[in-house]
Design a protein around this motif. Structure first.
Motif, short mmCIF file in Angstrom:
data_model
loop_
_atom_site.label_atom_id
_atom_site.label_comp_id
_atom_site.label_asym_id
_atom_site.label_seq_id
_atom_site.Cartn_x
_atom_site.Cartn_y
_atom_site.Cartn_z
N LEU A 1 30.73 -72.84 -95.55
CA LEU A 1 29.28 -72.74 -95.71
C LEU A 1 28.84 -71.28 -95.87
O LEU A 1 28.04 -70.95 -96.74
N LEU A 2 29.38 -70.42 -95.02
CA LEU A 2 29.01 -69.01 -95.06
C LEU A 2 29.32 -68.38 -96.41
O LEU A 2 28.50 -67.65 -96.97
N ARG A 3 30.49 -68.68 -96.93
CA ARG A 3 30.93 -68.03 -98.17
C ARG A 3 30.42 -68.72 -99.42
O ARG A 3 30.56 -68.20 -100.52
N ALA A 4 29.78 -69.87 -99.23
CA ALA A 4 29.13 -70.55 -100.35
C ALA A 4 27.66 -70.18 -100.45
O ALA A 4 26.95 -70.68 -101.33
N GLY A 5 27.21 -69.29 -99.55
CA GLY A 5 25.83 -68.82 -99.62
C GLY A 5 24.83 -69.66 -98.87
O GLY A 5 23.62 -69.57 -99.14
N ALA A 6 25.28 -70.48 -97.92
CA ALA A 6 24.36 -71.32 -97.16
C ALA A 6 23.36 -70.46 -96.39
O ALA A 6 23.69 -69.38 -95.89
N ASP A 7 22.11 -70.93 -96.30
CA ASP A 7 21.12 -70.18 -95.54
C ASP A 7 21.20 -70.57 -94.07
O ASP A 7 21.98 -71.44 -93.67
N ASP A 8 20.40 -69.90 -93.25
CA ASP A 8 20.47 -70.13 -91.80
C ASP A 8 20.08 -71.56 -91.43
O ASP A 8 20.58 -72.10 -90.44
N ARG A 9 19.19 -72.17 -92.19
CA ARG A 9 18.81 -73.55 -91.88
C ARG A 9 19.99 -74.48 -92.05
O ARG A 9 20.18 -75.42 -91.24
N GLU B 1 30.82 -59.73 -89.31
CA GLU B 1 29.48 -60.00 -89.81
C GLU B 1 29.22 -61.50 -89.87
O GLU B 1 28.14 -61.97 -89.50
N GLU B 2 30.23 -62.26 -90.32
CA GLU B 2 30.07 -63.72 -90.39
C GLU B 2 29.95 -64.31 -88.99
O GLU B 2 29.13 -65.21 -88.75
N MET B 3 30.76 -63.81 -88.08
CA MET B 3 30.68 -64.31 -86.70
C MET B 3 29.32 -64.02 -86.07
O MET B 3 28.74 -64.87 -85.39
N LEU B 4 28.82 -62.81 -86.29
CA LEU B 4 27.52 -62.45 -85.73
C LEU B 4 26.42 -63.35 -86.28
O LEU B 4 25.50 -63.75 -85.55
#
Length: 328
Positions: free
Chosen positions: A285-293, A50-53
């Motif tokens: 970044l992913l696991r800290a809740g970063a948004d797509d921007r 899911e993170e990779m996608l």
């Protein structure tokens, strides 16, 4: 509407993402890892599918058009077929491919094609069983050859064979591989040995692209193939009766001026160059809740700081390059 485009500081268009899905491998190739292998990363250190996608969707929105799934050996990771299926559904992915050592390809080729994979690269350095056992420290040549044939029959096209050329190891098989390419309609790509391992590196083993082409021209007239916008650093030549031959020359003739790729490691680090030690931790970044921007900004920053060229030389590396984690 104009498609988005990623351009680095040297005006290169970056449109290719190599995505390592695992650090594990079922071979122990001499130029890649020691006989006992290397300690695997803990499960939590590897990005989830899911993170990779999510990273791929963001990268495609920024301008990535070509995605290659790599490892380690990607086919050893559970759930890969479903992951490939989801990758194929991402709008904007124009080319979806996979690099494998081929051991498991025979049983998965058809399912991979049905999932949306377009083509496959198989790493195979020899057509001789005894040499295969020396290079990989494992048996299995017949399984790999069966996997290559299964990929061709499944419609994965073109099937490309990656051969790391080594003097004194497989230099006597250059013409054998050309015949193999002609007979099966494959593209065989000879790659110069690179200094990835301090223990194994020996500059005398390097067989240059010029030497390889000189050997090929003793039997074959080689007509250059016209590259497309997604082509990588391989110089490709057409064989008279079908099939193609390519050479990749990271040492003797640097191709960095045309580099179009980024690499996402199995643990979530984004790199602008295989041989650079600079990388950005997207897992954090992913696991800290970063948004797509924020993710898109990180991708653009890696592109902006992509080095002009690698610093690869003929001397032993200062440390080992963890190819099983970065991806081949």
């Amino acid at each position: 509407m104009t498609s988005p485009s990623l351009r680095d500081g040297f005006r290169r268009t970056i449109n290719y993402l190599r995505l390592s899905v695992t650090d594990r491998c079922n071979l122990r190739c001499t130029y890649c890892m020691p006989p006992e292998g290397v300690a695997p990363l803990e499960h939590g250190a590897i990005l989830s599918y899911e993170e990779m996608l999510r990273v791929v969707r963001v990268a495609v929105a920024e301008g990535i058009r070509k995605v290659r799934v790599t490892g380690g050996e990607p086919l050893v990771r559970r759930g890969l077929l479903g992951f490939v299926r989801e990758l194929a559904r991402i709008p904007g992915v124009e080319d979806l491919s996979l690099t494998t050592n081929g051991l498991l390809l025979g049983e998965l080729a058809s399912a991979l094609r049905q999932a949306g994979l377009r083509r496959v690269n198989v790493s195979l350095d020899t057509l001789r069983p005894e040499v295969f056992a020396v290079i990989t420290r494992r048996p299995g040549l017949e399984r790999v050859l069966a996997g290559i044939d299964a990929a061709r029959r499944a419609g994965l096209s073109p099937v490309k064979i990656n051969v790391v050329a080594q003097r004194g190891v497989n230099d006597g098989e250059i013409l054998d591989f050309a015949a193999f390419a002609e007979e099966g309609g494959y593209e065989v790509r000879f790659i110069e040995l690179m200094p990835a391992s301090r223990e194994y590196w020996d500059a005398d083993r390097v067989l240059s692209a010029a030497e390889i082409l000189a050997t090929l021209r003793t039997r074959y007239p080689l007509a250059p193939s016209v590259p497309d916008s997604l082509s990588g650093p391989c110089r490709v030549f057409l064989l008279p009766r079908g099939g193609r031959i390519g050479v990749i020359s990271p040492l003797s003739e640097h191709f960095c001026g045309g580099c179009n790729r980024l690499r996402l490691t199995a643990s979530g680090s984004l790199r602008g160059c295989l041989f650079s030690r600079d990388e950005t931790d997207l897992r954090e970044l992913l696991r800290a809740g970063a948004d797509d921007r924020a993710l898109a900004s990180a991708v653009r920053d890696v592109v902006a700081h992509k080095p002009e060229a690698h610093r690869l030389g003929w001397t032993p590396p200062t440390d080992d390059l963890a190819m099983n984690r970065i991806g081949g």
